[in-house]
Design an enzyme around this catalytic site. Sequence first.
Site, short mmCIF file in Angstrom:
data_model
loop_
_atom_site.label_atom_id
_atom_site.label_comp_id
_atom_site.label_asym_id
_atom_site.label_seq_id
_atom_site.Cartn_x
_atom_site.Cartn_y
_atom_site.Cartn_z
N CYS A 153 0.80 -1.24 0.00
CA CYS A 153 0.00 0.00 0.00
C CYS A 153 0.83 1.29 0.00
O CYS A 153 0.49 2.26 -0.68
CB CYS A 153 -0.97 -0.02 1.18
N HIS A 236 -2.60 6.08 4.68
CA HIS A 236 -1.18 6.15 5.01
C HIS A 236 -0.63 7.51 4.53
O HIS A 236 -0.83 7.90 3.38
CB HIS A 236 -0.39 5.06 4.28
#
Length: 343
Positions: A153, A236
């Site tokens: 990710c 994130h």
Amino acid sequence: MKANKKIKVAVIGATGAVGQVFMWKLAEHPWFDIAYATASASRAGLAYGETTHWILPIEMPMAIHNIEMKEFNIQSMKDAGVQIVFSALPAGVAREAEPQLRANGFYVFSNAAAMRYDSNVPILIPEANYEKLDLIRDQGYPQTGFVVTNANCVTTGLAVALAPLRKFGIKTIQINSYQSISGAGYPGLSSLDIQDNCIPFINGEEEKIEKEIKKILSIDPDVYVFTVRVPVMFGHLETVWIDFEENVETEDIVEAWANFKVASDLPSTPELPVVYSEEKSFPQPKSAFWGTPRGMVVFTGRLKKKNNKLGFVLMVNNIVKGAAGGSVQNAELFVNQYGLLED
Ligand SMILES: NC(=O)c1ccc[n+]([C@@H]2O[C@H](COP(=O)([O-])OP(=O)(O)OC[C@H]3O[C@@H](n4cnc5c(N)ncnc54)[C@H](OP(=O)(O)O)[C@@H]3O)[C@@H](O)[C@H]2O)c1
């Protein structure tokens, strides 16, 4: 494309953090129809809505509530007419299941790291390396099935932001991540470990980022990474410094992102994949589900230059663009390029 013909798909690992995004994104997908869903064997026979501990900040679509969970069984998947399999399995389980699915003719789009580093398996991000899709032929397609993976990710957000900057020559990448807890899956970390805390180690993550960014962008820079888990649910954040071969100004970066449009009519590809803002405190994980399609845009900000380094901050939704949303987008690219919806 034929509007009335949908491709039957399976979701394996449908109850986990990434599996839930698959189920949400596929519930009303214009090209795909969920024909099969699995998780641990003990859930077989239960209704998806009843057995799943839903963690997304979006209501579970009505269309998936009553889907009956099945056992992982290749013959039953064939009998159900499944062509495409979306995998959200832990890597160890995927290492067994995915080659089996490929050998049985399924087109597998996986989030697991198990097969990412096989030389004939692409780590595909349509905005960065759509041409790598053709590696499926090296796996034997169309005589067999294939496995296409998407990246870790953190790497996904980085690859999308750097794709339009590759032309300036990327010499070094320094990156620090601030990663949300949904990245560890469900139930994931103990709240006693992560509440009011940050953990400056994520097993295997730094190595994955270094290896994957090179494979995806076909570049060979020096990469310096720290990864940190922070008490945030989704999204994130990444702080990035780049050394370029060319003399690059901040205006060049802003222009490259603004002009970065991917020519495609894939339902999951944003019109503008990287959205930059000069607002001082942008981006933040709070905007993880912003953008159109939701969760698929990489947001950037805080752009600055010091000596010859260019720095910026980016935010990527780890479970949408960084996982299941990216996989669905990859499957759309395949269907589009290989004409699956045409007679
Ligand atoms: N979370 C992220 O942000 C992210 C991002 C990119 C990639 N990934 C990767 O995506 C994959 C899924 O991650 P996740 O975060 O969704 O994990 P997760 O929340 O732990 O979900 C794992 C799923 O796999 C199922 N499963 C576990 N063991 C199984 C077995 N032996 N047989 C069949 N099914 C089994 C689980 O079913 P039960 O619920 O019944 O146990 C669940 O549906 C992992 O490979 C991960 O590394 C995750």
